[in-house]
Structure formats: C-alpha cells, structure tokens
Enzyme design. Structure first.
Site, mmCIF file in Angstrom:
data_model
loop_
_atom_site.group_PDB
_atom_site.id
_atom_site.type_symbol
_atom_site.label_atom_id
_atom_site.label_comp_id
_atom_site.label_asym_id
_atom_site.label_seq_id
_atom_site.Cartn_x
_atom_site.Cartn_y
_atom_site.Cartn_z
ATOM 1 N N ALA A 229 15.144 14.923 -44.161
ATOM 2 C CA ALA A 229 16.333 15.280 -43.365
ATOM 3 C C ALA A 229 15.977 16.272 -42.256
ATOM 4 C CB ALA A 229 17.420 15.829 -44.268
ATOM 5 N N ARG A 230 15.635 17.498 -42.591
ATOM 6 C CA ARG A 230 15.236 18.486 -41.578
ATOM 7 C C ARG A 230 14.351 19.529 -42.240
ATOM 8 N NH1 ARG A 230 15.855 15.339 -38.313
ATOM 9 N NH2 ARG A 230 17.424 15.177 -36.693
ATOM 10 N N ASP A 254 8.960 14.736 -43.946
ATOM 11 C CA ASP A 254 8.735 14.003 -42.698
ATOM 12 C C ASP A 254 8.521 14.972 -41.533
ATOM 13 O OD1 ASP A 254 8.452 11.516 -41.570
ATOM 14 O OD2 ASP A 254 10.572 11.240 -41.096
ATOM 15 N N GLU A 259 2.330 25.288 -41.217
ATOM 16 C CA GLU A 259 1.951 25.940 -42.485
ATOM 17 C C GLU A 259 1.963 24.979 -43.683
ATOM 18 O OE1 GLU A 259 4.596 29.201 -43.045
ATOM 19 O OE2 GLU A 259 6.399 27.988 -42.987
ATOM 20 N N HIS A 271 7.282 12.560 -38.834
ATOM 21 C CA HIS A 271 8.649 12.201 -38.435
ATOM 22 C C HIS A 271 8.775 10.702 -38.131
ATOM 23 C CE1 HIS A 271 12.527 13.615 -36.194
ATOM 24 N NE2 HIS A 271 12.761 12.893 -37.270
HETATM 25 N N1 LIG Z 1 13.397 11.537 -40.800
HETATM 26 C C1 LIG Z 1 14.065 10.865 -39.895
HETATM 27 O O1 LIG Z 1 13.499 10.172 -39.069
HETATM 28 C C2 LIG Z 1 15.563 10.908 -39.900
HETATM 29 C C3 LIG Z 1 16.283 9.825 -39.380
HETATM 30 C C4 LIG Z 1 17.671 9.851 -39.447
HETATM 31 C C5 LIG Z 1 18.324 10.964 -39.976
HETATM 32 N N2 LIG Z 1 17.599 12.021 -40.440
HETATM 33 C C6 LIG Z 1 18.266 13.205 -41.030
HETATM 34 O O2 LIG Z 1 18.981 12.781 -42.176
HETATM 35 C C7 LIG Z 1 20.261 13.415 -42.214
HETATM 36 C C8 LIG Z 1 21.232 12.505 -42.931
HETATM 37 O O3 LIG Z 1 21.409 11.307 -42.168
HETATM 38 P P1 LIG Z 1 22.594 10.275 -42.489
HETATM 39 O O4 LIG Z 1 22.461 9.169 -41.503
HETATM 40 O O5 LIG Z 1 22.630 9.962 -43.949
HETATM 41 O O6 LIG Z 1 23.850 11.190 -42.119
HETATM 42 P P2 LIG Z 1 25.356 11.031 -42.610
HETATM 43 O O7 LIG Z 1 26.165 11.848 -41.683
HETATM 44 O O8 LIG Z 1 25.709 9.611 -42.818
HETATM 45 O O9 LIG Z 1 25.335 11.747 -44.055
HETATM 46 C C9 LIG Z 1 25.206 13.120 -44.223
HETATM 47 C C10 LIG Z 1 25.944 13.478 -45.500
HETATM 48 O O10 LIG Z 1 25.703 14.847 -45.808
HETATM 49 C C11 LIG Z 1 26.885 15.354 -46.384
HETATM 50 N N3 LIG Z 1 26.873 16.806 -46.343
HETATM 51 C C12 LIG Z 1 27.112 17.611 -45.276
HETATM 52 N N4 LIG Z 1 26.991 18.895 -45.659
HETATM 53 C C13 LIG Z 1 26.664 18.881 -46.964
HETATM 54 C C14 LIG Z 1 26.412 19.893 -47.929
HETATM 55 N N5 LIG Z 1 26.472 21.204 -47.607
HETATM 56 N N6 LIG Z 1 26.102 19.529 -49.188
HETATM 57 C C15 LIG Z 1 26.043 18.226 -49.538
HETATM 58 N N7 LIG Z 1 26.294 17.211 -48.676
HETATM 59 C C16 LIG Z 1 26.599 17.562 -47.413
HETATM 60 C C17 LIG Z 1 27.996 14.719 -45.565
HETATM 61 O O11 LIG Z 1 29.227 14.740 -46.281
HETATM 62 C C18 LIG Z 1 27.467 13.306 -45.385
HETATM 63 O O12 LIG Z 1 27.937 12.430 -46.393
HETATM 64 C C19 LIG Z 1 20.593 13.634 -40.732
HETATM 65 O O13 LIG Z 1 21.441 14.734 -40.569
HETATM 66 C C20 LIG Z 1 19.252 13.890 -40.102
HETATM 67 O O14 LIG Z 1 18.985 15.285 -40.127
HETATM 68 C C21 LIG Z 1 16.237 12.008 -40.421
#
Ligand SMILES: NC(=O)c1ccc[n+]([C@@H]2O[C@H](COP(=O)([O-])OP(=O)(O)OC[C@H]3O[C@@H](n4cnc5c(N)ncnc54)[C@H](O)[C@@H]3O)[C@@H](O)[C@H]2O)c1
Length: 391
Positions: A229-230, A254, A259, A271
């Site tokens: 995610a991040r 990812d 570090e 990523h």
């Molecule tokens: N590695 C990569 O290449 C890549 C690609 C796409 C997305 N991402 C990351 O993945 C994350 C998720 O993507 P997604 O498409 O599933 O997003 P999404 O918006 O569909 O889902 C995010 C979920 O997190 C929940 N959420 C928010 N705050 C929360 C908390 N404090 N505790 C628990 N749940 C919480 C939301 O309710 C939502 O259901 C993105 O925000 C992005 O940072 C990474």
C-alpha cells in the site's frame, strides 16, 4: 457537439476508443481542450486552458495534479480506483507464497553453488528451505477496498482463514466480500491472530505507522507482513526491532526505502504491484468511460475533488453548476430558474469542502429562456463553472 481531449503520456488507444465519436483526441496538441487524460504528467505550475472542465488520471494517485487549483477553477479531477486492483492482488498472492517457502533465498542459494556435484549439494542443503503451506494459516487483511477484498476472497479459496478489518468499508466493496471472511472490529485482533498480515489502506494521518511498536507488541512470533500500500504505513525502526526478536518472520514490500535494502528477512519490490499491461489498459478504459460520461451527461463518478452525482437525463436540458458552498445557494439557484418561469424537473446539489456540484434538469423546451438562465448563472460570483447539456 464535439469535445476536444488532450492526452499526455501515451494513453492506451483501446481506452481512448471508449470516448466514442463525439470526442476529438489530438494528443498534447489539442488547443483549449474540454478534457485532459493523463498518466504521470506533472501539472503543477502549469496554467489550465480556459475551456478545461475535466482531468482524468489513468491510475490511482493524483499528486501530479494541483487539485485545489483545479477545484477553484471548476475542473473536475477523476482517477481510476480499482483498475489495477487485480494486478496488486496477484502480486500480494505471489508474495504470500514466496514468503511461505522462501523461494527467493532458495533461488539465491542454489545459484551460488559450484562444482560438479550440484545435485548432491542440493539434496544436502535443501532442508534449510523447507517452508510451510499457506492453507490452514490465518491471513489478516487491513482495508477491504478494491484490492483487499479481492485478496481476502482469493486467500479463502487457497484454504486460508481470513480476518478482515475495515471500519469504513463501502457498501459496494462489502457486497463483494465472501461471507467466509471474518470481519473484526479491532485491529488488535488482526495483530494477535494472524500468521500473515497484508495492508491495503490509503496513507492518511490515521494510517501512518499502522505497524508501530505497539502493533508489533500485539503479534505472535513468526508473523509475515506484506505491504503493497504505502511505505509510511510501517515504522521501519519498530519493524527492525520486531525482526530482531523474531516477532516478524518476513516483511515483503513494494516500496524500496534505502534502509530496507539488502536486509535479511526483508524482500523489496520496485513498486511493481500495479504494473501490468492489463492494469494499464483497464486504467485507460476507465478514464475514457469516466470522461465520456461526465462530458455527455454531467454525471460524476470517481472524482477526487467533487462528490459522486448520478442521475439519468430525461429532461430536454440539464445545466451543471460548480458553485461555492455558500448558504442558501440551492434556494438562489431555484429562484433564478423560477424567475424565468422555468420548471425544475430535478435538482441535485452535493458539496465537498468549499465547493458543490449541482445538476439541474429543466422541464423547458424554449432554448432562448435556457440561454438567459445560463447567462444569469455565468454572471454569478458564487458559480465558477456552468455547462449546458442538451438531451
Ligand atoms: N503497490 C502498488 O502499485 C499500488 C497500486 C494501487 C494501489 N496501491 C495502494 O493500495 C491502497 C489501497 O488501494 P485500493 O484500490 O484497495 O483502495 P480502495 O480505496 O478501494 O480501498 C481502501 C480501503 O481502505 C479502507 N480504509 C481507509 N482507512 C482505513 C483504516 N484506518 N483502517 C482500515 N481500513 C481503512 C477504506 O474503507 C477502503 O475500503 C491505495 O491507497 C494505494 O496506496 C498500491
């Protein structure tokens, strides 16, 4: 009416076909376009063309776009959430399997063997790579959105017990989650009862350092953490300590913080979670569909700066307004309409922060009256963008 679209960053042609015949796409040469479709193009410090009404980012992140400036100028910014969800899901499932069997270390080991008796050395040394299976183990999924929900469902199919935590889950996502995924209401339950934990939440003040000292203290020894995610969701120092004490068996991420590189029990990918040909295509298709729907109907789906507004257009005319979120604005709009003797068929006004979006469907065939109303709205200080859509 033909809409002009400016594209940046080589947007997939199949995606652009979604725009249909009403749209003229002229790459980055389009003069005063109605819409942009972009990927990573940095728009900070650039002036928006006067006619620009929408920007679609084919992808999830929008930090290459000055959102506040766009909002103030009445430009709706869209992204394509979920378009790369399957790509990330597959990367996470691969990471689960990779960490269960430590395939990467096994491959590194076998590659450095020398001599003529490789098979003997393999037989003698392979014991160290006897892994475990994921079936029957518990996976904790934090965030059950587009990515997390898919992972939860597929992990079930792979025979895992799955715990899910997401206090803000959308109704749409909730419908798609298998009833076998056990929802928990406290993050501590995920930490305490999972063999593997994967995190799929946006980075916010709330989620920064979800994995901190206290979180690791709640885990049992030998937990694997997967973070696609991040980077900032994990406190690295607390992670290093947890690896040292054996609480964390493996960390797969990812995000290549300096570090983290070259460290035992940490696997870093560059990523690439969302980077597949299919994801890129899905993003372009979604961006094309979103722009088409917005330009043709005024409906807003997946905007980062304006609320979602959907309403089938049945009236002869629709006026869309981007207005400042000031008191009595809906009453003032309605008065402006009734002063011209026009009937409102439907009105929706939804706000987000300091601005709001209004869809005004008018039961009126007289184009001259409609033009007068448009001119009235254009002259208002509280309205930053007016569009007229004819059914
Ligand atoms: N590695 C990569 O290449 C890549 C690609 C796409 C997305 N991402 C990351 O993945 C994350 C998720 O993507 P997604 O498409 O599933 O997003 P999404 O918006 O569909 O889902 C995010 C979920 O997190 C929940 N959420 C928010 N705050 C929360 C908390 N404090 N505790 C628990 N749940 C919480 C939301 O309710 C939502 O259901 C993105 O925000 C992005 O940072 C990474």
């Amino acid at each position: 009416m033909v809409f002009s679209v400016r594209t940046y960053n080589n947007i997939n042609q199949i995606g652009l076909k979604e725009l249909g015949n009403q749209f003229q796409v002229d790459g980055d040469k389009a003069d005063n376009p109605d819409a942009f479709i972009i990927r990573s193009q940095n728009l900070h410090g650039k002036t928006f063309p006067d006619n620009l009404k929408a920007i679609a980012r084919a992808g999830a992140g929008t930090n290459n776009i000055p959102i506040d400036e766009a909002t103030e100028q009445g430009i709706v910014v869209f992204n394509t959430p979920g378009a790369n969800a399957n790509a990330v899901k597959e990367a996470v499932i691969a990471s689960l399997l990779l960490s269960a069997r430590d395939y990467i270390a096994a491959n590194t080991w076998v590659n450095q063997l020398e001599g003529d008796d490789i098979s003997k050395q393999v037989e003698a040394g392979k014991k160290q790579f006897a892994g475990s299976e994921i079936a029957g183990k518990t996976l904790g999924v934090i965030g059950l959105g587009a990515i997390g929900a898919r992972i939860a469902n597929d992990a079930r199919r792979l025979g895992m017990n799955v715990l899910g935590y997401d206090p803000y889950v959308s109704i749409e996502a909730a419908w798609n989650i298998s009833s076998h995924v056990k929802r928990v209401n406290d993050l501590k339950e995920i930490f305490a009862h999972s063999d593997y934990i994967t995190v799929h939440v946006p980075l916010t003040d709330d989620t920064r350092h979800t994995f901190d000292k206290a979180a690791f203290a709640n885990m049992t020894k030998g937990t694997t953490i997967i973070n696609f995610a991040r980077a900032e969701l994990v406190d690295n120092q607390a992670l290093f300590d947890a690896i040292e004490t054996g609480v964390v068996k493996h960390y797969v991420t990812d995000f290549g913080d300096k570090e983290l590189l070259g460290k035992e029990r940490i696997t870093v990918f560059p990523h690439v979670g969302g980077s597949t040909a299919e994801a890129e295509l899905n993003c372009a298709i979604m961006a094309g569909k979103t722009i088409r729907r917005f330009m043709e109907t005024g409906e807003i789906i997946n905007s980062v700066n304006f609320p979602r507004v959907e309403q089938v257009l049945v009236a002869p005319y629709r006026i869309t307004l981007i207005n400042k979120n000031v008191p009595n604005i809906v009453a003032r709009i309605s008065t402006a309409v009734s002063d011209l003797g026009i009937n409102i068929d439907n009105i929706i006004n939804r706000s987000k922060g300091d601005y709001a979006y209004t869809l005004l469907d008018l039961d009126e065939d007289d184009r001259a009256k409609i033009n007068q109303l448009v001119a009235k709205f254009e002259a208002s200080d509280n309205i930053v963008r007016v569009r007229l859509i004819e059914r």
